[in-house]
Design an enzyme around this catalytic site. Structure first.
Site, PDB file in Angstrom:
ATOM      1  N   ASP A 103      -8.995  -7.955  47.465  1.00 43.33           N
ATOM      2  CA  ASP A 103      -7.657  -7.664  46.954  1.00 43.33           C
ATOM      3  C   ASP A 103      -6.834  -8.947  47.066  1.00 43.33           C
ATOM      4  O   ASP A 103      -6.890  -9.799  46.187  1.00 43.33           O
ATOM      5  CB  ASP A 103      -7.101  -6.500  47.786  1.00 43.33           C
ATOM      6  CG  ASP A 103      -5.800  -5.937  47.266  1.00 43.33           C
ATOM      7  OD1 ASP A 103      -5.432  -6.249  46.128  1.00 43.33           O
ATOM      8  OD2 ASP A 103      -5.144  -5.183  47.995  1.00 43.33           O
ATOM      9  N   ASP A 159     -11.740   3.835  51.342  1.00 37.05           N
ATOM     10  CA  ASP A 159     -10.952   4.930  51.906  1.00 37.05           C
ATOM     11  C   ASP A 159      -9.466   4.741  51.697  1.00 37.05           C
ATOM     12  O   ASP A 159      -8.983   3.649  51.393  1.00 37.05           O
ATOM     13  CB  ASP A 159     -11.183   4.992  53.419  1.00 37.05           C
ATOM     14  CG  ASP A 159     -10.489   3.826  54.151  1.00 37.05           C
ATOM     15  OD1 ASP A 159     -10.734   2.664  53.775  1.00 37.05           O
ATOM     16  OD2 ASP A 159      -9.692   4.091  55.071  1.00 37.05           O
TER      17      ASP A 159
HETATM   18  P1  IMP Z   1      -7.578  -8.148  51.202  1.00 38.42           P
HETATM   19  O1  IMP Z   1      -7.545  -8.845  52.527  1.00 38.42           O
HETATM   20  O2  IMP Z   1      -6.174  -7.935  50.669  1.00 38.42           O
HETATM   21  O3  IMP Z   1      -8.465  -8.826  50.186  1.00 38.42           O
HETATM   22  O4  IMP Z   1      -8.082  -6.670  51.475  1.00 38.42           O
HETATM   23  C1  IMP Z   1      -9.407  -6.381  51.599  1.00 38.42           C
HETATM   24  C2  IMP Z   1      -9.622  -5.043  52.266  1.00 38.42           C
HETATM   25  O5  IMP Z   1      -8.556  -4.134  52.007  1.00 38.42           O
HETATM   26  C3  IMP Z   1     -10.865  -4.372  51.730  1.00 38.42           C
HETATM   27  O6  IMP Z   1     -11.996  -4.708  52.480  1.00 38.42           O
HETATM   28  C4  IMP Z   1     -10.504  -2.911  51.805  1.00 38.42           C
HETATM   29  O7  IMP Z   1     -10.873  -2.376  53.065  1.00 38.42           O
HETATM   30  C5  IMP Z   1      -9.015  -2.855  51.664  1.00 38.42           C
HETATM   31  N1  IMP Z   1      -8.578  -2.522  50.277  1.00 38.42           N
HETATM   32  C6  IMP Z   1      -8.008  -3.356  49.366  1.00 38.42           C
HETATM   33  N2  IMP Z   1      -7.742  -2.711  48.222  1.00 38.42           N
HETATM   34  C7  IMP Z   1      -8.172  -1.447  48.392  1.00 38.42           C
HETATM   35  C8  IMP Z   1      -8.185  -0.281  47.526  1.00 38.42           C
HETATM   36  O8  IMP Z   1      -7.765  -0.272  46.349  1.00 38.42           O
HETATM   37  N3  IMP Z   1      -8.714   0.835  48.080  1.00 38.42           N
HETATM   38  C9  IMP Z   1      -9.214   0.895  49.363  1.00 38.42           C
HETATM   39  N4  IMP Z   1      -9.220  -0.162  50.175  1.00 38.42           N
HETATM   40  C10 IMP Z   1      -8.710  -1.325  49.705  1.00 38.42           C
HETATM   41 MG    MG Z   2     -10.553  -0.170  54.196  1.00 33.40          MG
END
Ligand code: IMP
Ligand code: MG
Length: 181
Positions: A103, A159
């Site tokens: 994300d 989740d």
């Molecule tokens: P980041 O650090 O923002 O890239 O977030 C990564 C983590 O956030 C992932 O491993 C997921 O556990 C969670 N995450 C991000 N987007 C989603 C989503 O749309 N649904 C569920 N979990 C998400």
């Molecule tokens: Mg998660």
């Protein structure tokens, strides 16, 4: 379909077909060099990790790491905490990180930095889902399942507050399910 869901984004069949393709690609890339270690990022990776591993036909080992992400929120805090480290030493090994979704990229940027310091022979990233619009940290994806729009999705391991991981497809969660918490 569960009443908390707005729509199915990726069906079970689409996931299976894409995972098979990724497995073939990874098999071709790692068959020669050997010593492949899949590192799954718990818990979201669970379904993807086991299906992907079964679609790779060269020899491999599996290990898992757990890091805290959102808790019961839908936004990344940027603060990453390691809850469970790897069981194995990765020095000199060909490591492939297996993630459910990228994300902001903050979680993976942190994790990649941590693992790189342990001197693996190579370090690549495989993610089932990617939200390119939301990227703030720079992470290169080596193997990608699907680019998806900027919506909160659940299912196939993903989740919201520990729910919906067992759905066999990927679906968009109705915003009202998480906006009132
Ligand atoms: P980041 O650090 O923002 O890239 O977030 C990564 C983590 O956030 C992932 O491993 C997921 O556990 C969670 N995450 C991000 N987007 C989603 C989503 O749309 N649904 C569920 N979990 C998400
Ligand atoms: Mg998660």
């Amino acid at each position: 379909m569960h009443s908390d869901l707005a729509r199915i984004l990726i069906t079970e069949e689409q996931i299976a077909a894409r995972v098979r393709d990724l497995g073939q690609q990874i098999t071709a890339d790692y068959a020669e060099q050997g010593d492949l270690l899949l590192v799954g990022v718990l818990k979201g990776c669970a379904m993807f990790m086991v299906d992907l591993a079964r679609s790779i036909s060269c020899e491999l080992a599996m290990d898992f790491i757990a890091i805290a992400s959102y808790g019961a929120s839908t936004e990344s805090s940027g603060v990453v905490r390691m809850l469970k480290d790897l069981d194995t030493d990765i020095a000199g090994r060909h490591v492939l990180i297996v993630e459910d979704i990228i994300d902001s990229g903050l979680t993976l940027a942190y994790l990649r930095g941590q693992l790189q310091r342990r001197n693996p022979a190579s370090l690549r990233i495989c993610t089932l889902l990617n939200k390119p619009e939301r990227r703030t940290a720079d992470v290169a994806i080596d193997y990608l399942g699907f680019d998806i729009p900027n919506e909160f999705v659940v299912g196939y391991g993903l989740d919201y507050a520990e729910r919906y991981r067992n759905l066999p497809y990927i679906a968009v969660l109705k915003p009202e399910v998480y906006t009132d918490v």
